[in-house]
Design an enzyme around this catalytic site. Structure first.
Site, PDB file in Angstrom:
ATOM      1  CB  SER A 101      11.366  11.957 -12.715  1.00  0.00           C
ATOM      2  OG  SER A 101      10.274  12.148 -13.329  1.00  0.00           O
ATOM      3  CB  ALA A 102      14.366   9.164  -8.216  1.00  0.00           C
TER       4      ALA A 102
END
Length: 705
Positions: free
Chosen positions: A391-392
């Site tokens: 999800s970065a």
């Protein structure tokens, strides 16, 4: 009657003889005069004719410093014994010198091969070697049906084990030395021994140089590393004098006036900046007569060691970060589901200049003898290995949604389980219900990102129905991500950087995975470039590890004057509106600073106002233990990107921990590392400010008060 006198012929004959002698002398004098006057200078030049041969002598390489002037790579002086071959030196003369030298020094015999022993046996037993050839074979040789090489090969083949074993230890020492003698060019000094030369050896050889033609004692150098293995894989290696020039680049280096036995950078910084570090060789002119004897030796140029590199790295911070990684890796290994965890990476970069303050990587490697884990430097993995980061990357997904019109800033979408036909239910780690883009970043909603990319791909979600999406959306997403540095090379000034890997399939479900960082792979260096681009307002800055090139100082104790300063290089400005970027920055701030943010529990209460994004990716293990599994095990990769202070960032951070654990839960090693790293940076900054302030106050205090 008068008698006539008898006429004598003696005067006439004498006169004729005198005339002939006079004529011959005249011719001789004329000829001598011609030789003296007309050709005298030509013959004089021929008599005095010599050959001038200029050879290059290697010099020490340039040093490397960190950004504050600490020496990172240095040159350690070594006592050395060298041999310079004269063009007319025979093998017999070299053999004698090698024998005499073998009595004064010890040498490494481990590199003496069987073939070397056979060659040497023939050299010292030429008659016995010839006797191994039959009369018929000599007859064939005389008939030119066998050549020299074939005869020599027969001699080599017929040497018995007993004959080889007859070589004494002194013979083998002589052989090892002779091998070094023959490895160099004429008139070019060749290292015979430069490691572990004892004072006794150095003194003995120095005192006996008159009896060792071609041998000399001198000072050589070797690379030394005051910080040990810190950053070792990135600093690179230098070839030894025995290795010389790498074969694959031999012609290239020879064209640049290198010698075959020169030491050159083999990898990474040492290789990338070879033209800076190798220095200007000393040039010595050997004047030789017609017989090949050296008449005189003149120094043409003294030479100068290589220029120095000042790195962007802060070695104090680098060492602290490496220790943090080691601590947290070993702590995480205590969990029961972390058997595949073996590495972690941290990159710290100035988001405005691209200066890499830290490029840290550690790898746990099991010692095959002891079975215990050892911690190895793997800083190089920041640019040579890539992983699913999770999800970065959602900041890039949201911005791509703005740009394509799939979503608008502030748009609300419902986070709910997605039931797509013939597909397992897809959902966030928690069902959040209605939320906007900021909240979606704060709590890391997968569903918000999926619905965004569904709209981007022209799809419409209907529960339990197929979800067709335009496969060209893959290109749209990847081209957008590339603007931030994801999926493309960052341009760092090091070789062999990977761009990561793009998944080959274009199924709709994989497009959803791409949107949350679980399809394509990225490097830690790409992650720090990505977060820097958002932190600085949309400029993709090229990371670099060399800050300055400097001349060597005169006293060799400090850095010399600057030759070149590496300026920040903006690779591109991302094609997004400024208010869109600011909105994502606000969402990233909530991640770290607002209750419910996925990084809040680790960063609440800090005084440096961090912002960024966490990441967890479901991935498949492809590490060194892969051979032990029929199918690659499922693992969780953990990442963390951030910057601080959020309103005026001075540091950007990327943390990546591949294969952190198996199963649904495990240690939050990414956030543990990230918090400690951010603290280390700002604590070190405060310490230095206090030291600078204290030093300034001391200077202002009058003496005696």
């Amino acid at each position: 009657m008068n008698k006539k006198k008898k006429k004598t012929h003696v005067p006439f004959r004498f006169n004729m003889l005198f005339f002939v002698v006079f004529t011959l002398f005249s011719i001789l004098i004329l000829r001598l005069g011609q030789l003296q006057i007309v050709y005298g200078e030509d013959y004089q030049r021929e008599l005095q004719r010599t050959d001038n041969i200029t050879v290059n002598t290697p010099v020490p390489r340039g040093k490397m410093y960190d950004r504050s002037g600490k020496v990172v790579v240095d040159n350690t002086p070594l006592d050395a014994i060298t041999y310079t071959k004269n063009p007319n030196t025979s093998q017999k003369d070299m053999l004698k010198t090698a024998r005499d030298l073998s009595k004064l020094i010890d040498v490494d015999l481990s590199k003496v091969r069987d073939r070397d022993k056979r060659d040497f046996w023939i050299q010292i037993n030429p008659e016995k070697a010839k006797a191994k050839i039959t009369k018929q074979e000599w007859a064939l040789f005389n008939q030119k049906k066998l050549d020299d090489k074939q005869i020599y090969d027969l001699e080599l083949k017929r040497i018995t084990d007993a004959e080889l074993n007859s070589l004494t230890n002194d013979d083998l020492k002589t052989l090892a030395i002779l091998k070094q003698f023959n490895s160099g060019y004429s008139l070019t000094p060749q290292i015979v021994k430069n490691k572990n030369v004892t004072p006794e050896e150095f003194a003995s050889v120095s005192q006996d140089l008159d009896n060792l033609p071609g041998v000399d004692t001198t000072t050589d150098w070797d690379r030394s590393y005051p910080f040990g293995n810190t950053l070792q894989t990135v600093l690179g290696n230098v070839s030894s004098s025995e290795e010389g020039l790498p074969k694959e680049q031999l012609n290239q280096y020879l064209a640049q006036d290198y010698s075959r036995n020169d030491r050159v950078g083999k990898s990474y910084i040492e290789s990338e900046y070879e033209n800076v570090l190798h220095g200007q060789k000393a040039k010595v002119k050997n004047v030789m007569d017609k017989s090949g004897n050296i008449v005189s030796t003149d120094t043409v140029a003294n030479g100068q060691r290589g220029d120095d590199l000042v790195l962007t790295i802060d070695m104090d911070l680098q060492q602290q970060v490496e220790q943090i990684i080691e601590d947290e890796l070993m702590k995480a290994k205590a969990y029961p589901n972390t058997s595949l965890l073996d590495r972690a990476f941290v990159v710290l970069m100035d988001p405005h200049t691209g200066d890499l303050l830290t490029m840290a990587g550690k790898q746990l490697v099991k010692n095959p003898q002891t079975g215990q884990y050892e911690m190895h430097d793997f800083s190089l993995g920041n640019i040579t290995t890539s992983y699913n980061v999770g999800s970065a990357v959602k900041g890039a997904t949201v911005l791509t949604g703005y740009k394509t019109g799939a979503i608008q800033p502030g748009q609300v979408q419902v986070d709910e389980p997605l039931k797509i036909a013939n597909t397992p239910v897809k959902k966030s780690w928690k069902t959040f219900g209605p939320l906007d883009d900021l909240k979606a970043l704060q709590v890391s909603s997968n569903v918000y990102m999926w619905k965004t990319v569904i709209a981007m791909g022209g799809g419409h979600y209907v529960p339990n129905q197929p979800l067709p999406l335009n496969p060209k959306t893959f290109d749209t997403m990847r081209q957008s991500f590339a603007q931030f540095g994801l999926g493309v090379r960052t341009g760092i000034d090091l070789p062999n950087e990977t761009a990561g890997f793009q998944g080959p399939d274009r199924k709709p479900g994989l497009l959803l995975d791409l949107a949350i960082g679980q399809y394509d792979t990225y490097t830690p260096m790409q992650l720090v470039q990505y977060i820097s681009t958002i932190a600085n307002g949309g400029y993709r800055v090229q990371p670099h590890i060399v800050k300055e090139i400097r001349q060597p100082s005169m006293d060799n104790t400090e850095m010399g004057p600057i030759i070149q300063e590496v300026q920040p290089n903006i690779l591109n400005k991302i094609d997004f509106q400024d208010d869109w970027i600011k909105r994502v920055q606000e969402g990233f701030k909530l991640v770290y600073q607002a209750p419910g943010g996925t990084a809040y529990s680790f960063f609440q209460g800090v005084d440096y106002s961090p912002a960024g994004k966490t990441g967890t990716a479901q991935a498949f293990y492809d590490g060194p233990e892969r051979k032990n599994f029929k199918e690659p095990p499922e693992v969780m990769n953990l990442s963390l990107v951030g910057y601080a202070p959020s309103d005026n960032p001075e540091i950007a951070m990327a943390v990546l921990v591949p294969w952190a654990y198996q199963g649904d839960t495990g240690p939050s090693v990414n956030e543990e590392i990230g918090r400690r790293v951010m603290d280390a940076y700002f604590n070190l900054k405060k310490q230095r400010q206090q030291q600078a302030s204290g030093a300034a106050n001391t200077q202002q205090t009058p003496t005696g008060q």
